[in-house]
Design an enzyme around this catalytic site. Structure first.
Site, mmCIF file in Angstrom:
data_model
loop_
_atom_site.group_PDB
_atom_site.id
_atom_site.type_symbol
_atom_site.label_atom_id
_atom_site.label_comp_id
_atom_site.label_asym_id
_atom_site.label_seq_id
_atom_site.Cartn_x
_atom_site.Cartn_y
_atom_site.Cartn_z
ATOM 1 N N LYS A 6 46.602 45.545 40.149
ATOM 2 C CA LYS A 6 45.802 45.057 41.274
ATOM 3 C C LYS A 6 46.576 43.949 41.977
ATOM 4 O O LYS A 6 46.962 42.959 41.359
ATOM 5 C CB LYS A 6 44.457 44.525 40.803
ATOM 6 C CG LYS A 6 43.596 44.045 41.973
ATOM 7 C CD LYS A 6 42.433 43.207 41.525
ATOM 8 C CE LYS A 6 41.852 42.470 42.723
ATOM 9 N NZ LYS A 6 40.869 41.453 42.336
ATOM 10 N N GLY B 295 33.927 34.957 44.368
ATOM 11 C CA GLY B 295 33.090 34.045 43.608
ATOM 12 C C GLY B 295 31.897 33.489 44.363
ATOM 13 O O GLY B 295 31.172 32.649 43.830
ATOM 14 N N ALA C 77 34.963 41.583 45.273
ATOM 15 C CA ALA C 77 34.617 40.188 45.562
ATOM 16 C C ALA C 77 33.337 40.064 46.368
ATOM 17 O O ALA C 77 33.099 40.818 47.305
ATOM 18 C CB ALA C 77 35.744 39.454 46.285
ATOM 19 N N GLY C 78 32.530 39.073 45.968
ATOM 20 C CA GLY C 78 31.340 38.717 46.721
ATOM 21 C C GLY C 78 30.031 39.228 46.167
ATOM 22 O O GLY C 78 28.961 38.799 46.594
ATOM 23 N N ASN D 152 33.411 39.955 38.786
ATOM 24 C CA ASN D 152 33.645 39.088 37.638
ATOM 25 C C ASN D 152 32.568 38.005 37.552
ATOM 26 O O ASN D 152 31.766 37.971 36.638
ATOM 27 C CB ASN D 152 35.031 38.443 37.714
ATOM 28 C CG ASN D 152 35.379 37.648 36.469
ATOM 29 O OD1 ASN D 152 35.992 38.165 35.546
ATOM 30 N ND2 ASN D 152 34.981 36.399 36.411
ATOM 31 N N THR D 153 32.535 37.132 38.561
ATOM 32 C CA THR D 153 31.635 35.981 38.515
ATOM 33 C C THR D 153 30.172 36.382 38.410
ATOM 34 O O THR D 153 29.387 35.719 37.717
ATOM 35 C CB THR D 153 31.846 35.101 39.761
ATOM 36 O OG1 THR D 153 33.246 34.798 39.888
ATOM 37 C CG2 THR D 153 31.065 33.804 39.668
#
EC number: 2.8.1.10
Length: 327
Positions: free
Chosen positions: A170, A231, A257-258, A279-280
């Protein structure tokens, strides 16, 4: 574009612009290396599908293996590798490796992103991620998190390939620290270098259809537009652009993301994305394991809704029950 042809495919007539049998197989969203083809009563060797021309009037049978008596899994393929789970999860921000491993198991993910960092030479026997998440069972996707130049990103992935033999990677090249928004000029340059060196880069990018097409032409094996800043948990902010990227891409598209909660993941899948990376949203949930399960279900629900085809939007009400015969 090639002239349209009328062929018979698995017993049914079909119109196609495909020039070769391999083009037709990809048009069906199948992988040429995973099917067998018979044309006009004769087997076409798999090694020749790319060069086998398709002619008007051809009769083809295309088959593959499925589990006896079962429905084929709704899998997706990137760079010739197939996966059943459409959820990719990260390995940062967790309380410890045990919690991280439990969340991965609950999510059903088959791919995890991993950052490349220096070995802790002061404590070389300290626990490592590989002690908890087995890279023989879960695909590791080395990423370039924290890289702000294409040169640093390429260098990082060269080290990752040396360390683990990984070529599916990635790529993310950040523009600045406040927004963590991608630097698309550096990202494109790095993609070109990596592709020439035999890497298979899945690329984090802006939600820009033109940039997405440029990355694909440069050798990206998957396009990964952000839904919102990394994040942030804001959810997908520009559904129109994500949909346009999906419609124009010939490689998998994954929102990266997001995502903040399960409904955000479902929205991405309903737009036709091949998968979601997060992830977050899991690691910082009050109960990461439970959130991982929720994300698994959300991705599955969003995919089912996309395949089902949503009802048309209407400007006014439309009664479910007919008004004729009303008492």
């Amino acid at each position: 574009m090639n002239d349209p042809k009328t062929i018979t495919l698995n017993g049914d007539p079909r119109r196609t612009h495909a020039a070769t049998i391999a083009d037709l197989v990809r048009e069906l969203e199948l992988a040429p290396e995973k099917v067998a083809v018979e044309r006009n009563g004769e087997i076409v060797p798999r090694s020749t599908l790319e060069d086998a021309p398709l002619a008007d009037g051809d009769r083809l049978e295309i088959v593959h293996f499925v589990g006896g008596g079962d429905h084929p899994a709704d899998s997706w393929t990137v760079a010739g590798r197939s996966f059943t789970s459409r959820l990719i999860v990260g390995t940062g921000k967790y309380k410890n490796f045990e919690q991280n491993a439990a969340a991965v198991a609950a999510s059903g993910a088959e791919i995890v992103t991993v950052a490349v960092r220096r070995v802790n030479v002061s404590d070389p026997k300290a626990p490592m991620l590989t002690d908890y998440i087995d890279p023989k069972k879960i695909t590791y996707l080395p990423n370039t998190a924290g890289c702000f130049t294409g040169e640093d990103a390429v260098r990082t992935l060269r080290l990752a390939r040396e360390a683990g033999g990984w070529d599916l990677v990635k790529l993310e090249v950040l523009g600045e620290a406040r927004t963590l928004y991608p630097d698309m000029r550096e990202t494109l340059k790095a993609t070109e270098v990596l592709a020439k060196e035999g890497f298979l880069p899945m690329v984090y990018c802006a939600d820009d259809p033109i940039a997405a097409k440029q990355l694909e032409d440069a050798g990206a094996v998957a396009i990964m537009p952000l839904g919102a800043p990394i994040g942030s948990g804001l959810g997908i902010q520009n559904r129109v652009m994500i949909r346009l990227i999906v419609e124009g891409a010939k490689v998998p598209v994954l929102v990266d993301a997001g995502v903040g909660t399960a409904s955000d993941a479902a929205v991405g899948m309903e737009l036709g994305c091949d998968g979601i990376l997060m992830n977050t949203a899991i690691a910082e949930a009050k109960d990461p394991i439970r959130m991982a399960r929720a994300m698994k279900l959300a991705v599955e629900a969003g995919r089912e809704a996309y395949l089902a085809g949503r009802m048309a939007r209407r400007m006014y009400a439309d009664p479910s029950s007919p008004l004729a015969g009303l008492i």
